[in-house]
Design an enzyme around this catalytic site. Structure first.
Site, PDB file in Angstrom:
ATOM      1  CB  ALA A 169     -15.854  -2.141  29.774  1.00 32.11           C
ATOM      2  NE  ARG A 207       0.861  -4.850  15.025  1.00 32.10           N
ATOM      3  CZ  ARG A 207       0.341  -4.334  13.945  1.00 32.10           C
ATOM      4  NH1 ARG A 207       0.791  -4.700  12.764  1.00 32.10           N
ATOM      5  NH2 ARG A 207      -0.639  -3.470  14.026  1.00 32.10           N
ATOM      6  N   GLY A 246     -27.095  -1.968  14.741  1.00 30.03           N
ATOM      7  CA  GLY A 246     -27.395  -0.678  14.115  1.00 30.03           C
ATOM      8  C   GLY A 246     -28.559  -0.772  13.144  1.00 30.03           C
ATOM      9  CE1 TYR A 302     -31.770  -7.815  19.385  1.00 31.77           C
ATOM     10  CE2 TYR A 302     -30.942  -7.123  17.260  1.00 31.77           C
ATOM     11  CZ  TYR A 302     -30.869  -7.095  18.630  1.00 31.77           C
ATOM     12  OH  TYR A 302     -29.897  -6.353  19.240  1.00 31.77           O
ATOM     13  N   GLY A 326      -3.353  -8.447  20.809  1.00 31.02           N
ATOM     14  CA  GLY A 326      -3.584  -7.979  22.181  1.00 31.02           C
ATOM     15  C   GLY A 326      -4.566  -6.835  22.220  1.00 31.02           C
ATOM     16  CG  HIS A 377     -17.257   3.292  53.616  1.00 33.61           C
ATOM     17  ND1 HIS A 377     -15.996   3.317  53.057  1.00 33.61           N
ATOM     18  CD2 HIS A 377     -17.134   2.701  54.825  1.00 33.61           C
ATOM     19  CE1 HIS A 377     -15.136   2.779  53.912  1.00 33.61           C
ATOM     20  NE2 HIS A 377     -15.806   2.395  54.980  1.00 33.61           N
TER      21      HIS A 377
HETATM   22  P1  NDP Z   1      -8.220  -4.535  17.970  1.00 37.31           P
HETATM   23  O1  NDP Z   1      -8.077  -3.536  16.890  1.00 37.31           O
HETATM   24  O2  NDP Z   1      -8.762  -4.125  19.284  1.00 37.31           O
HETATM   25  O3  NDP Z   1      -6.808  -5.233  18.227  1.00 37.31           O
HETATM   26  C1  NDP Z   1      -6.104  -5.836  17.189  1.00 37.31           C
HETATM   27  C2  NDP Z   1      -4.837  -6.468  17.740  1.00 37.31           C
HETATM   28  O4  NDP Z   1      -4.177  -7.162  16.667  1.00 37.31           O
HETATM   29  C3  NDP Z   1      -3.839  -5.463  18.285  1.00 37.31           C
HETATM   30  O5  NDP Z   1      -3.141  -6.039  19.347  1.00 37.31           O
HETATM   31  C4  NDP Z   1      -2.906  -5.254  17.080  1.00 37.31           C
HETATM   32  O6  NDP Z   1      -1.602  -4.912  17.461  1.00 37.31           O
HETATM   33  C5  NDP Z   1      -2.874  -6.651  16.483  1.00 37.31           C
HETATM   34  N1  NDP Z   1      -2.577  -6.634  15.048  1.00 37.31           N
HETATM   35  C6  NDP Z   1      -3.140  -5.883  14.086  1.00 37.31           C
HETATM   36  N2  NDP Z   1      -2.597  -6.153  12.886  1.00 37.31           N
HETATM   37  C7  NDP Z   1      -1.666  -7.090  13.112  1.00 37.31           C
HETATM   38  C8  NDP Z   1      -0.748  -7.763  12.258  1.00 37.31           C
HETATM   39  N3  NDP Z   1      -0.696  -7.523  10.958  1.00 37.31           N
HETATM   40  N4  NDP Z   1       0.089  -8.675  12.826  1.00 37.31           N
HETATM   41  C9  NDP Z   1       0.047  -8.927  14.149  1.00 37.31           C
HETATM   42  N5  NDP Z   1      -0.798  -8.321  15.003  1.00 37.31           N
HETATM   43  C10 NDP Z   1      -1.642  -7.402  14.486  1.00 37.31           C
HETATM   44  O7  NDP Z   1      -9.087  -5.699  17.309  1.00 37.31           O
HETATM   45  P2  NDP Z   1      -9.896  -6.905  17.938  1.00 37.31           P
HETATM   46  O8  NDP Z   1      -9.890  -7.943  16.883  1.00 37.31           O
HETATM   47  O9  NDP Z   1      -9.407  -7.275  19.287  1.00 37.31           O
HETATM   48  O10 NDP Z   1     -11.350  -6.305  18.103  1.00 37.31           O
HETATM   49  C11 NDP Z   1     -12.004  -5.725  16.964  1.00 37.31           C
HETATM   50  C12 NDP Z   1     -12.954  -4.648  17.378  1.00 37.31           C
HETATM   51  O11 NDP Z   1     -14.078  -5.241  17.992  1.00 37.31           O
HETATM   52  C13 NDP Z   1     -12.416  -3.670  18.422  1.00 37.31           C
HETATM   53  O12 NDP Z   1     -11.773  -2.595  17.820  1.00 37.31           O
HETATM   54  C14 NDP Z   1     -13.637  -3.228  19.161  1.00 37.31           C
HETATM   55  O13 NDP Z   1     -14.160  -2.097  18.542  1.00 37.31           O
HETATM   56  C15 NDP Z   1     -14.612  -4.386  18.983  1.00 37.31           C
HETATM   57  N6  NDP Z   1     -14.758  -5.119  20.252  1.00 37.31           N
HETATM   58  C16 NDP Z   1     -15.246  -4.483  21.350  1.00 37.31           C
HETATM   59  C17 NDP Z   1     -15.368  -5.144  22.544  1.00 37.31           C
HETATM   60  C18 NDP Z   1     -15.875  -4.440  23.753  1.00 37.31           C
HETATM   61  O14 NDP Z   1     -16.411  -3.353  23.632  1.00 37.31           O
HETATM   62  N7  NDP Z   1     -15.700  -5.014  24.942  1.00 37.31           N
HETATM   63  C19 NDP Z   1     -15.002  -6.558  22.668  1.00 37.31           C
HETATM   64  C20 NDP Z   1     -14.479  -7.114  21.456  1.00 37.31           C
HETATM   65  C21 NDP Z   1     -14.375  -6.417  20.310  1.00 37.31           C
HETATM   66  P3  NDP Z   1      -1.099  -3.401  17.620  1.00 37.31           P
HETATM   67  O15 NDP Z   1      -1.661  -2.891  18.899  1.00 37.31           O
HETATM   68  O16 NDP Z   1       0.360  -3.545  17.632  1.00 37.31           O
HETATM   69  O17 NDP Z   1      -1.614  -2.664  16.426  1.00 37.31           O
END
Ligand code: NDP
Length: 454
Positions: free
Chosen positions: A343, A200, A18, A101, A177, A438
């Site tokens: 994605a 969780r 950004g 960059y 996850g 196709h």
């Molecule tokens: P996410 O927010 O996608 O996922 C966080 C995960 O951690 C969820 O499974 C969540 O569970 C779990 N979690 C959160 N808090 C706790 C806790 N206190 N204890 C246990 N588990 C917990 O974060 P990521 O770190 O995977 O990615 C960060 C960001 O980076 C994403 O939001 C995305 O915007 C960006 N990103 C984008 C990508 C892409 O475009 N391909 C690739 C990688 C990152 P629950 O679901 O239960 O809340």
């Protein structure tokens, strides 16, 4: 020409996606611009995120392709993978990109300031010992990994540290996850690590279409990834041999690495936002309006530090938006966040644009679902159960296609193209009138005729 009141028209704090885009764009529009960065230019996406991750996805997938090739009569043996050589090549390419960059910025006469930027006042930024003044300031410092506190967190690594590993861990426990947890789990499994995911709740990828997320979770299980659901890490212990013991409510898992992928937080530490009174939300994200403007008129914020939609292409748009509104022909570009495709580069990838079934329900819409679940042609000669799911949400009265979701090979490339149709407001009839290519998987999106029962 009138003398400038400040050293610069614009100072950008943070040299990630950004920040760099807004600096280049503003300079191209004639503004006098400086940008400060404490590390290499490129930010999360280029150095610790999208780019190295995608290279790892490509790198890890060859083993799977070799297995598929055997169904076509090839006799190829997988011997080994040289992780260190791969890491070195990848690092070389990332350095090249970071250098590019810098060159791009310099070629637009953007001044590069080395060091961490922090606020002195509304128009003054400190970078090391230097004080620089500017009419406008953009904060583009991004985010950084966050993890919950438990005993032994010092024995775990985050996504940044994962990219620097000198050796591939043979056994891995991933906590979380979301995007990162799911992507790392799939690529490490393809590199032949033993992978455990601790989540969780019961399901991965909250916020995605839940049917698609569950479908992907099943595919990941069938690849041999171990899911430990409804579990939290209580403690991580280091064993004498360097391995770790992960203790949850109900079990212990011995592993060679524990990767935390439990989310990211805005990186506002050390910015001295208080000096200017810039408002933040409970999450720590900087509060902005639809013009990416903070509560201080001449200060803007773009990208992950605002925690709106944390995706590189969104940060790029927000960066251009601020530059255009300040120095371009228009000053009324408001950001909108509908129909943004994204994605998860799992294997297979899960890609999406528009509303999920849950969102359509929450909004009380009257809608139909069309879907197709099939074994792609490529895998029909073998025994492996590699399958794809495609799903379309259509508003009943207007016939507008509201959402498309796909779990399957090439879904990211496919959804990118169809996102244009959704942005243009295409109806189901427009999809039906479109001739398919196709044989492809993508043609399913234009050949689904009967809505299914909801
Ligand atoms: P996410 O927010 O996608 O996922 C966080 C995960 O951690 C969820 O499974 C969540 O569970 C779990 N979690 C959160 N808090 C706790 C806790 N206190 N204890 C246990 N588990 C917990 O974060 P990521 O770190 O995977 O990615 C960060 C960001 O980076 C994403 O939001 C995305 O915007 C960006 N990103 C984008 C990508 C892409 O475009 N391909 C690739 C990688 C990152 P629950 O679901 O239960 O809340």
């Amino acid at each position: 020409m009138s003398k400038r009141k400040y050293d610069y028209d614009l100072i950008v704090i943070g040299g990630g996606s950004g920040g760099v885009r807004s600096a280049r764009w503003a300079a191209a529009l004639g503004a006098k611009v400086a940008i400060c960065e404490e590390e290499r230019f490129g930010g999360t996406c280029v150095l610790r995120g999208c780019v190295p991750k995608k290279m790892m996805v490509y790198g890890s997938h060859f083993a799977d392709d070799v297995i598929t090739s055997r169904d076509y009569g090839w006799d190829i043996e997988i011997k080994s993978h040289n992780w260190q050589e791969f890491q070195e090549k990848r690092e070389k390419e990332l350095s090249r990109l970071s250098g590019l960059y810098e060159k791009m910025l310099s070629s637009k006469d953007v001044t590069l300031l080395r060091g961490k930027g922090s606020f002195e006042d509304q128009h003054t930024v400190r970078v090391g010992d230097q004080l620089v003044t500017s009419e406008n300031i953009i904060i583009a410092v991004g985010g950084r990994p966050w993890n919950p506190d438990f005993e032994g967190t010092e024995h775990t690594i985050n996504s940044n540290q994962f990219f620097d590993l000198k050796k591939r861990p043979q056994r891995v426990v991933i906590n979380g996850g979301g995007f990162i947890g799911v992507e790392f789990a799939c690529l490490l499994k393809n590199f032949s690590s033993e992978v455990h995911i601790i989540i969780r709740k019961d399901t991965i990828l909250r916020g995605f279409d839940s049917e698609c997320a569950a479908y992907l979770q099943e595919q990941m299980k069938s690849k041999g990834i171990h899911f430990h659901t409804s579990q939290n890490i209580k403690e991580v212990k280091k064993n004498a041999d360097g391995s770790q013991l992960v203790i949850t409510e109900s079990q212990s898992i011995e592993t060679d690495a524990v990767i935390m992928a439990t989310g990211r937080e805005p990186y506002t530490e050390g910015l001295n936002l208080k000096a200017v009174g810039i408002e933040t939300m409970k999450s720590g994200a900087i509060t902005v309006n639809e013009y990416s403007q903070t509560n201080i008129e001449n200060i803007f914020a773009v990208g992950d530090v605002t925690n709106r939609m944390n995706l590189t292409p969104v940060a790029l748009q927000e960066g251009m938006q601020v530059a255009e509104n300040l120095y371009g022909a228009r000053n009324d570009w408001a950001m909108t966040y509908d129909n943004i495709p994204s994605a998860v580069f799992s294997q297979p990838p899960l890609s999406t644009v528009g509303l999920t079934e849950e969102e359509a329900n929450q909004q009380g819409l009257n809608f139909e679902i069309y879907s197709s679940e099939f074994r792609p042609l490529k895998y029909t000669l073998g025994e492996r159960q590699k399958r794809s799911l495609m799903k379309m949400i259509v508003e009943k009265d207007s016939r507008k296609v509201l959402g498309l979701h796909m779990v399957g090979d090439d879904s990211a490339e496919i959804i990118q193209g169809f996102a244009v149709a959704l942005k243009a407001g295409a109806t189901k009839e427009v999809f039906d009138q479109t001739i398919g290519v196709h044989p492809t998987s993508a043609e399913e999106f234009v050949t689904m005729r009967e809505p299914r029962l909801r």
